[in-house]
Design a protein around this motif. Structure first.
Motif, PDB file in Angstrom:
ATOM      1  N   GLY A  26      17.471   9.414  77.646  1.00  0.00           N
ATOM      2  CA  GLY A  26      18.319   8.247  77.396  1.00  0.00           C
ATOM      3  C   GLY A  26      18.200   7.201  78.484  1.00  0.00           C
ATOM      4  O   GLY A  26      18.175   6.000  78.217  1.00  0.00           O
ATOM      5  N   ALA A  27      18.102   7.658  79.733  1.00  0.00           N
ATOM      6  CA  ALA A  27      17.961   6.717  80.850  1.00  0.00           C
ATOM      7  C   ALA A  27      16.634   5.979  80.793  1.00  0.00           C
ATOM      8  O   ALA A  27      16.524   4.850  81.277  1.00  0.00           O
ATOM      9  CB  ALA A  27      18.081   7.473  82.176  1.00  0.00           C
ATOM     10  N   ILE A  28      15.637   6.553  80.193  1.00  0.00           N
ATOM     11  CA  ILE A  28      14.338   5.895  80.057  1.00  0.00           C
ATOM     12  C   ILE A  28      14.309   4.968  78.846  1.00  0.00           C
ATOM     13  O   ILE A  28      13.825   3.846  78.918  1.00  0.00           O
ATOM     14  CB  ILE A  28      13.216   6.957  79.949  1.00  0.00           C
ATOM     15  CG1 ILE A  28      13.089   7.716  81.266  1.00  0.00           C
ATOM     16  CG2 ILE A  28      11.885   6.316  79.572  1.00  0.00           C
ATOM     17  CD1 ILE A  28      12.187   8.935  81.194  1.00  0.00           C
ATOM     18  N   VAL A  29      14.851   5.407  77.725  1.00  0.00           N
ATOM     19  CA  VAL A  29      14.727   4.678  76.465  1.00  0.00           C
ATOM     20  C   VAL A  29      15.681   3.483  76.375  1.00  0.00           C
ATOM     21  O   VAL A  29      15.290   2.408  75.925  1.00  0.00           O
ATOM     22  CB  VAL A  29      14.955   5.636  75.277  1.00  0.00           C
ATOM     23  CG1 VAL A  29      15.069   4.893  73.967  1.00  0.00           C
ATOM     24  CG2 VAL A  29      13.831   6.649  75.210  1.00  0.00           C
ATOM     25  N   GLY A  34      16.772  -2.555  75.457  1.00  0.00           N
ATOM     26  CA  GLY A  34      17.395  -3.817  75.879  1.00  0.00           C
ATOM     27  C   GLY A  34      16.374  -4.886  76.198  1.00  0.00           C
ATOM     28  O   GLY A  34      16.529  -6.049  75.816  1.00  0.00           O
ATOM     29  N   SER A  35      15.300  -4.523  76.878  1.00  0.00           N
ATOM     30  CA  SER A  35      14.282  -5.514  77.223  1.00  0.00           C
ATOM     31  C   SER A  35      13.499  -5.945  75.989  1.00  0.00           C
ATOM     32  O   SER A  35      13.063  -7.086  75.901  1.00  0.00           O
ATOM     33  CB  SER A  35      13.347  -4.982  78.303  1.00  0.00           C
ATOM     34  OG  SER A  35      12.569  -3.924  77.805  1.00  0.00           O
ATOM     35  N   SER A  36      13.315  -5.055  75.024  1.00  0.00           N
ATOM     36  CA  SER A  36      12.604  -5.462  73.820  1.00  0.00           C
ATOM     37  C   SER A  36      13.443  -6.423  72.992  1.00  0.00           C
ATOM     38  O   SER A  36      12.901  -7.319  72.347  1.00  0.00           O
ATOM     39  CB  SER A  36      12.207  -4.241  72.989  1.00  0.00           C
ATOM     40  OG  SER A  36      13.339  -3.587  72.473  1.00  0.00           O
ATOM     41  N   THR A  37      14.754  -6.301  73.032  1.00  0.00           N
ATOM     42  CA  THR A  37      15.629  -7.240  72.339  1.00  0.00           C
ATOM     43  C   THR A  37      15.537  -8.617  72.982  1.00  0.00           C
ATOM     44  O   THR A  37      15.418  -9.627  72.282  1.00  0.00           O
ATOM     45  CB  THR A  37      17.085  -6.731  72.366  1.00  0.00           C
ATOM     46  OG1 THR A  37      17.141  -5.453  71.738  1.00  0.00           O
ATOM     47  CG2 THR A  37      18.009  -7.688  71.653  1.00  0.00           C
ATOM     48  N   ALA A  38      15.581  -8.674  74.304  1.00  0.00           N
ATOM     49  CA  ALA A  38      15.460  -9.955  74.999  1.00  0.00           C
ATOM     50  C   ALA A  38      14.097 -10.581  74.740  1.00  0.00           C
ATOM     51  O   ALA A  38      13.989 -11.797  74.535  1.00  0.00           O
ATOM     52  CB  ALA A  38      15.685  -9.765  76.494  1.00  0.00           C
ATOM     53  N   ASN A  39      13.057  -9.764  74.717  1.00  0.00           N
ATOM     54  CA  ASN A  39      11.710 -10.257  74.439  1.00  0.00           C
ATOM     55  C   ASN A  39      11.625 -10.818  73.020  1.00  0.00           C
ATOM     56  O   ASN A  39      10.994 -11.851  72.789  1.00  0.00           O
ATOM     57  CB  ASN A  39      10.692  -9.142  74.655  1.00  0.00           C
ATOM     58  CG  ASN A  39       9.282  -9.652  74.700  1.00  0.00           C
ATOM     59  OD1 ASN A  39       9.031 -10.807  75.016  1.00  0.00           O
ATOM     60  ND2 ASN A  39       8.345  -8.783  74.381  1.00  0.00           N
ATOM     61  N   ALA A  40      12.245 -10.159  72.072  1.00  0.00           N
ATOM     62  CA  ALA A  40      12.248 -10.640  70.689  1.00  0.00           C
ATOM     63  C   ALA A  40      12.988 -11.966  70.580  1.00  0.00           C
ATOM     64  O   ALA A  40      12.559 -12.862  69.840  1.00  0.00           O
ATOM     65  CB  ALA A  40      12.890  -9.600  69.773  1.00  0.00           C
TER      66      ALA A  40
END
Length: 162
Positions: A26-29, A34-40
């Motif tokens: 969970g700490a990795i995923v 979150g970063s993929s949402t900001a990137n999108a």
């Protein structure tokens, strides 16, 4: 003593090991999500900037010039123009941009630029960036540039100048 009935199930150590493994995963995923949402969201704003530039280019092809400085007005991140909207693009308002920024930086900004009187081809884009998508117009309809900025308004994600 050999007849002690053993219960089926997991020991406390096994359960703790599984919980630790799930916690590490969970700490990795979760940060990756979150970063993929900001990137999108950034990519969506870049796509919107592309659409704005395409609309400005269509306007230029049909009228022979880009919108002049009095053709577009901006109020709190929303662009209005009877000549450009809705014929060339449906809407340019705060709901069109996707990045999470302060309310005053949402939407679109328009900067009207005057060409140098001595050399009208010498165009300098000022460092004015008030919104996530900026439209830079030259008062005589000579040129237009669109830029998409990141959440901090420090980095250009895309520019139509390239």
């Amino acid at each position: 003593m050999d007849n002690i009935k053993r219960e089926n199930g997991f020991t406390l150590i096994e359960v703790l090991a599984v919980i630790i493994i799930i916690g590490v995963l969970g700490a990795i995923v979760i940060p990756k999500l979150g970063s993929s949402t900001a990137n999108a969201r950034r990519k969506a704003d870049v796509a919107t900037a592309h659409e704005v530039k395409a609309a400005l280019d269509r306007f230029q092809l049909e009228t022979g010039m880009y919108p002049k400085d009095d053709d577009l007005t901006v109020t709190e991140g929303t662009v209005t123009s009877s000549k450009l909207i809705p014929k060339y693009i449906s809407t340019l308002d705060k709901s069109t941009t996707q990045q999470i920024v302060p309310e005053e930086n949402k939407g679109f900004g328009v900067v009207k630029i005057k060409a140098d009187a001595t050399d009208p081809t010498d165009i300098v884009i000022p460092d004015t960036k008030t919104n996530t998508i900026m439209i830079y117009l030259f008062g005589d309809g000579f040129a237009a540039e669109v830029r998409a900025y990141d959440e901090s308004l420090d980095n250009v994600l895309w520019t139509s100048a390239n």
